[in-house]
Enzyme design. Sequence first.
Site, mmCIF file in Angstrom:
data_model
loop_
_atom_site.group_PDB
_atom_site.id
_atom_site.type_symbol
_atom_site.label_atom_id
_atom_site.label_comp_id
_atom_site.label_asym_id
_atom_site.label_seq_id
_atom_site.Cartn_x
_atom_site.Cartn_y
_atom_site.Cartn_z
ATOM 1 N N ASN A 222 -6.451 7.262 3.698
ATOM 2 C CA ASN A 222 -7.169 7.423 3.648
ATOM 3 C C ASN A 222 -8.387 8.707 3.758
ATOM 4 O O ASN A 222 -8.954 9.097 3.297
ATOM 5 C CB ASN A 222 -8.059 6.913 4.324
ATOM 6 C CG ASN A 222 -8.381 5.028 4.336
ATOM 7 O OD1 ASN A 222 -7.347 5.096 2.943
ATOM 8 N ND2 ASN A 222 -8.642 4.505 4.561
ATOM 9 N N ASP B 196 -0.719 2.229 -5.317
ATOM 10 C CA ASP B 196 -0.922 0.921 -6.108
ATOM 11 C C ASP B 196 -2.319 0.790 -6.764
ATOM 12 O O ASP B 196 -3.868 1.344 -6.366
ATOM 13 C CB ASP B 196 -0.929 0.406 -4.006
ATOM 14 C CG ASP B 196 -2.286 1.113 -3.152
ATOM 15 O OD1 ASP B 196 -2.106 1.675 -3.321
ATOM 16 O OD2 ASP B 196 -2.332 -0.690 -3.189
ATOM 17 N N ASN C 182 -9.825 4.255 -0.678
ATOM 18 C CA ASN C 182 -9.654 4.789 -0.088
ATOM 19 C C ASN C 182 -9.018 6.901 -0.080
ATOM 20 O O ASN C 182 -9.700 7.183 -0.131
ATOM 21 C CB ASN C 182 -9.784 4.292 1.984
ATOM 22 C CG ASN C 182 -11.173 3.478 1.635
ATOM 23 O OD1 ASN C 182 -12.606 3.982 0.577
ATOM 24 N ND2 ASN C 182 -10.967 2.987 2.007
ATOM 25 N N HIS D 151 0.653 -1.224 0.122
ATOM 26 C CA HIS D 151 -0.254 0.224 -0.246
ATOM 27 C C HIS D 151 0.840 0.956 0.188
ATOM 28 O O HIS D 151 0.402 1.941 -0.446
ATOM 29 C CB HIS D 151 -1.526 -0.224 1.634
ATOM 30 C CG HIS D 151 -2.030 0.398 0.871
ATOM 31 N ND1 HIS D 151 -3.302 0.792 0.278
ATOM 32 C CD2 HIS D 151 -3.545 1.189 1.807
ATOM 33 C CE1 HIS D 151 -3.985 1.446 0.169
ATOM 34 N NE2 HIS D 151 -4.043 1.369 0.843
#
Length: 188
Positions: free
Chosen positions: A67, A92, A113, A21
């Site tokens: 996020n 990603d 997100n 991530h």
Amino acid sequence: MKKFLIAGLGNIGDKYTETRHNIGFKILDHLAAKEELKFETDKLGDLATYKFKGRTFILLKPSTYMNLSGKAIQYWLTKEKIPLENLLVITDDLNLPFGSIRLKTKGSDGGHNGLKDIQDKLQTTKYNRFRFGISDTFSKGRQIDYVLGEWTTEENLALPERLDKAIELVKSFGTAGVNNTMNTFNGK
């Protein structure tokens, strides 16, 4: 001098450093290491400035967690007076095979997100995003563990070449333009 905001998405903290991530942070760290740049902590993120071929690239690693990335990106676009078309968000992508790269000028958040928050804060889906494939080789219900998991041995062996290709794309974005860059790099 043309200015660009290159925002690599990731999560702050040592436990996230080597996770899939965090590829946005990893690409910017790779560029900074190659060019001997140093990140400094500033409002809403860590920043480094890279000058290349008459362009200024402001490299941003938001400290807002993935996020909530939109807040930092919106702040630095406004503060540095960078037009939206000179923004590149690096993230990603589970829908792309490992190491593949795709540059797009608009699109949905694809369930990501971080992109959802950017879209919300910028009030548009028309911003440049560089998606780095992390593949989707996880069991049903294990997506969060997968994206927050560390790279496999095989992936780690392939990453240096892929990171080099990624920083070539970033430089091309600022010097050759988004359309030429898409033609040169997409699918490579």
